[in-house]
Design a protein around this motif. Sequence first.
Motif, short mmCIF file in Angstrom:
data_model
loop_
_atom_site.label_atom_id
_atom_site.label_comp_id
_atom_site.label_asym_id
_atom_site.label_seq_id
_atom_site.Cartn_x
_atom_site.Cartn_y
_atom_site.Cartn_z
N TYR A 274 64.72 128.55 9.05
CA TYR A 274 64.12 129.16 7.86
C TYR A 274 64.13 130.68 7.98
CZ TYR A 274 62.44 124.41 7.33
OH TYR A 274 62.39 123.05 7.23
N ASN A 275 64.34 131.33 6.82
CA ASN A 275 64.34 132.80 6.79
C ASN A 275 63.05 133.38 6.23
OD1 ASN A 275 66.84 133.33 7.94
ND2 ASN A 275 67.92 133.00 6.01
N TRP A 276 62.26 132.52 5.56
CA TRP A 276 61.02 132.99 4.95
C TRP A 276 59.88 132.07 5.33
CZ3 TRP A 276 61.15 137.70 2.89
CH2 TRP A 276 62.37 138.20 2.44
N PHE A 277 58.72 132.65 5.65
CA PHE A 277 57.56 131.90 6.10
C PHE A 277 56.36 132.28 5.23
CE2 PHE A 277 60.57 132.06 9.46
CZ PHE A 277 60.44 130.88 10.18
N PHE A 278 55.81 131.26 4.57
CA PHE A 278 54.69 131.47 3.62
C PHE A 278 53.43 130.83 4.19
CE2 PHE A 278 52.31 129.63 -0.08
CZ PHE A 278 51.78 130.82 -0.53
N LEU A 279 52.37 131.62 4.35
CA LEU A 279 51.10 131.12 4.88
C LEU A 279 50.03 131.17 3.80
CD1 LEU A 279 49.51 131.76 8.31
CD2 LEU A 279 48.18 132.37 6.26
N ALA A 280 49.24 130.08 3.71
CA ALA A 280 48.20 130.01 2.68
C ALA A 280 46.99 129.24 3.19
CB ALA A 280 48.75 129.33 1.43
N ARG A 281 45.90 129.42 2.46
CA ARG A 281 44.69 128.64 2.69
C ARG A 281 44.71 127.41 1.78
NH1 ARG A 281 39.86 133.17 3.09
NH2 ARG A 281 40.13 133.66 5.29
N PRO A 282 43.87 126.40 2.05
CA PRO A 282 43.89 125.19 1.23
C PRO A 282 43.29 125.36 -0.16
CG PRO A 282 42.19 125.02 2.92
CD PRO A 282 42.98 126.26 3.23
N THR A 283 42.72 126.53 -0.45
CA THR A 283 42.20 126.81 -1.80
C THR A 283 43.27 127.46 -2.68
OG1 THR A 283 41.33 128.89 -0.91
CG2 THR A 283 39.78 127.04 -1.13
N THR A 284 44.46 127.64 -2.13
CA THR A 284 45.55 128.33 -2.83
C THR A 284 46.51 127.33 -3.47
OG1 THR A 284 45.44 130.20 -1.31
CG2 THR A 284 47.46 129.96 -2.58
N PHE A 285 46.93 127.63 -4.69
CA PHE A 285 48.00 126.86 -5.35
C PHE A 285 49.21 127.78 -5.45
CE2 PHE A 285 50.63 125.20 -8.69
CZ PHE A 285 50.50 123.82 -8.60
N ALA A 286 50.36 127.31 -4.98
CA ALA A 286 51.57 128.14 -4.98
C ALA A 286 52.69 127.49 -5.80
CB ALA A 286 52.05 128.36 -3.54
N ILE A 287 53.42 128.32 -6.51
CA ILE A 287 54.61 127.87 -7.25
C ILE A 287 55.81 128.35 -6.45
CG2 ILE A 287 55.84 127.97 -9.45
CD1 ILE A 287 52.70 128.99 -10.27
N ILE A 288 56.33 127.47 -5.61
CA ILE A 288 57.34 127.85 -4.62
C ILE A 288 58.64 128.31 -5.28
CG2 ILE A 288 58.72 127.02 -2.68
CD1 ILE A 288 55.75 127.49 -2.04
N GLU A 289 58.99 127.73 -6.42
CA GLU A 289 60.22 128.16 -7.11
C GLU A 289 60.11 129.62 -7.55
OE1 GLU A 289 59.97 123.78 -7.25
OE2 GLU A 289 58.56 125.39 -7.68
N ASN A 290 58.93 130.05 -7.98
CA ASN A 290 58.74 131.46 -8.36
C ASN A 290 58.78 132.36 -7.13
OD1 ASN A 290 58.50 130.61 -10.96
ND2 ASN A 290 56.38 131.26 -11.24
N LEU A 291 58.28 131.84 -6.00
CA LEU A 291 58.38 132.60 -4.74
C LEU A 291 59.84 132.79 -4.36
CD1 LEU A 291 57.33 133.88 -2.15
CD2 LEU A 291 57.07 131.59 -1.19
N LYS A 292 60.62 131.72 -4.45
CA LYS A 292 62.04 131.82 -4.11
C LYS A 292 62.76 132.78 -5.04
CE LYS A 292 62.70 127.32 -1.87
NZ LYS A 292 63.46 126.06 -1.86
N TYR A 293 62.42 132.72 -6.32
CA TYR A 293 63.04 133.63 -7.28
C TYR A 293 62.70 135.08 -6.95
CZ TYR A 293 64.32 135.84 -11.69
OH TYR A 293 64.89 136.67 -12.64
N PHE A 294 61.44 135.33 -6.62
CA PHE A 294 61.02 136.69 -6.27
C PHE A 294 61.78 137.20 -5.05
CE2 PHE A 294 58.49 139.89 -4.18
CZ PHE A 294 58.08 140.69 -5.24
#
Length: 318
Positions: free
Chosen positions: A137-157
């Motif tokens: 993997y080239n990108w590492f995303f860390l979050a708390r369990p109260t977070t909702f993430a839209i991974i496709e938007n992260l990849k686009y960014f």
Amino acid sequence: MLSESSSFLKGVMLGSISCALITMLGHVRIGHGNRMHHHEHHHLQAPNKEDILKISEDERMELSKNFRVYCIILVKPKDVSLWAAVKETWTKHCDKAEFFSSENVKVFESVNMETNDMWLMMRKAYKYAFDKYRDQYNWFFLARPTTFAIIENLKYFLLKKDPSQPFYLGHTIKSGDLEYVSVEGGIVLSIESMKRLDSLLDIPEKCPEQGGMIWKISEDKQLAVCLKYAGVFAENAEDADGKDVFNTKSVGLFIKEAMTNHPNQVVEGCCSDMAVTFNGLTPNQMHVMMYGVYRLRAFGHIFNDAFVFLPPNGSDND
């Protein structure tokens, strides 16, 4: 005798407070003396559609297959309902997601960090992820369990960002001289930043386990202190209109604020169309977000996105 004791106690208290302040300032300013050049804080933006359209169809397909994000979620046993919601919703869209727990929990699979200290959990999770997945993997995303993430938007960014450069991005906050990415909105590190962080984890003078302070600072600030030693600096992620895409609040709270502050522009005054994260969600709100983001569709309305990110093989991605 009583007045002497009182003076002594006052002296001890003043000395302790002075020591604490000096220690805190020392930590906040860490890395300035070793820096080779002045770094200006950057506001990073997502690519525009015109740039994406310039990429050939074959290149787009290759990128959609090979652009891979590893997700780290830090949890504790008290978070079990949130844990279940995160597992059932947005983490399905990560190329791989793993939960890192403060202790062994029988009902969910996780990596046991054997500590309740959030900073120790974070650094151990990064160490584990880098040692095991640095070549995958080239990108590492860390979050708390109260977070909702839209991974496709992260990849686009991240699409036009080079992971061989030291990226450390999300929602930035300034605290004294220290600028850091808030864990509330999620933290993204490139593989280069992971390499630099890993090289410092065993050097307590630069990246201490406990921070060496009388008053502890949060894990996201501790991370920023370590990364500054490695020449990695916080970057704020924004859309083309300058709106944050990593959010430290829920959609509901943003809408409520927009209705108060911008009653005639509730949608425009709320959030970015390319938002990557929202925070402070309950388990039920996680499922509502999942429905709104991934499942609800208007019949006959065709989305003309210039890019499609394919789910990993064998994924039960919605």
